[in-house]
Design a protein around this motif. Structure first.
Motif, PDB file in Angstrom:
ATOM      1  N   PRO A 165       0.819  -1.220   0.000  1.00  0.00           N
ATOM      2  CA  PRO A 165       0.000   0.000   0.000  1.00  0.00           C
ATOM      3  C   PRO A 165       0.850   1.268   0.000  1.00  0.00           C
ATOM      4  N   GLU A 166       0.346   2.259  -0.690  1.00  0.00           N
ATOM      5  CA  GLU A 166       0.966   3.581  -0.690  1.00  0.00           C
ATOM      6  C   GLU A 166      -0.111   4.576  -0.303  1.00  0.00           C
ATOM      7  N   GLY A 167       0.291   5.655   0.323  1.00  0.00           N
ATOM      8  CA  GLY A 167      -0.689   6.645   0.753  1.00  0.00           C
ATOM      9  C   GLY A 167      -1.507   6.113   1.917  1.00  0.00           C
ATOM     10  N   GLU A 168      -2.754   6.533   1.980  1.00  0.00           N
ATOM     11  CA  GLU A 168      -3.643   6.103   3.057  1.00  0.00           C
ATOM     12  C   GLU A 168      -4.066   4.647   2.851  1.00  0.00           C
ATOM     13  N   TYR A 169      -4.076   3.894   3.927  1.00  0.00           N
ATOM     14  CA  TYR A 169      -4.524   2.509   3.877  1.00  0.00           C
ATOM     15  C   TYR A 169      -4.953   2.104   5.279  1.00  0.00           C
ATOM     16  N   ASP A 170      -5.732   1.049   5.363  1.00  0.00           N
ATOM     17  CA  ASP A 170      -6.137   0.512   6.665  1.00  0.00           C
ATOM     18  C   ASP A 170      -5.017  -0.399   7.161  1.00  0.00           C
ATOM     19  N   ARG A 171      -4.467  -0.107   8.319  1.00  0.00           N
ATOM     20  CA  ARG A 171      -3.350  -0.890   8.865  1.00  0.00           C
ATOM     21  C   ARG A 171      -3.756  -2.308   9.261  1.00  0.00           C
TER      22      ARG A 171
END
Length: 173
Positions: A165-171
């Motif tokens: 993932p790049e940028g915003e993502y759900d951890r």
């Protein structure tokens, strides 16, 4: 993913593993950071894992190796209680340092290097890399278990086929 040579595969899997380490560390709730698990605070488990990568992934016998500024005797040893406490910022900075060092190392690695022994070391580079993947994932399993048991949430991993993932993502999954 490039699979033309072993070093391409090592680069890809190392990039994935380091991303998963970063994500797992970010998933440790603040309330868990200092909690004792297996007789040591969770942050010390993280430091032990990172210090091992730092010391053993490239060449554990490197005479020019310098301990990180945050290190003190026994801090990396999970059998030794430490007076010093490491905060999240210190661990995050050390993770970036170790990750950068390892990325540069595997970035320059060729297949011909893998069976060669680093200067002063009795182990081949490939042996050191595989040993650290084994050690890393033993401790990653423990950290993931601590997070899941404490929060009920499972930190995201990328596996073999998912994009990092790049940028915003759900951890979490």
């Amino acid at each position: 993913m490039e699979q033309a040579c072993f070093s391409d595969i090592i680069r890809d899997q190392t990039r994935r593993a380091l991303w998963e380490v970063k994500n797992a560390v970010e998933c440790i709730p603040d309330a868990l950071w200092d909690a004792r698990r297996c007789d040591m605070p969770v942050w010390k488990h993280v430091y032990h894992m990172l210090h091992s990568l730092d010391r053993w992934f490239v060449n554990p016998r490197d005479r020019d190796f310098r301990e990180p500024d945050i290190h003190e005797e026994g801090l990396n040893n999970l059998d030794v209680a430490s007076e010093r406490r490491l905060g999240r910022g210190e661990i995050d900075a050390y993770l970036r340092q170790v990750g950068g060092r390892i990325a540069r190392y595997v970035g320059a690695l060729t297949d011909g290097d893998l069976l060669q022994k680093p200067e002063g070391c009795e182990y081949a580079r490939f042996t050191l890399i595989l040993a650290q993947f084994r050690h890393l994932h033993t401790h990653m399993g423990m950290l993931m278990g601590f997070v899941v048991a404490d929060s009920g949430k499972w930190p995201r991993v990328v596996g073999l086929e998912n994009d990092i993932p790049e940028g915003e993502y759900d951890r979490y999954f």
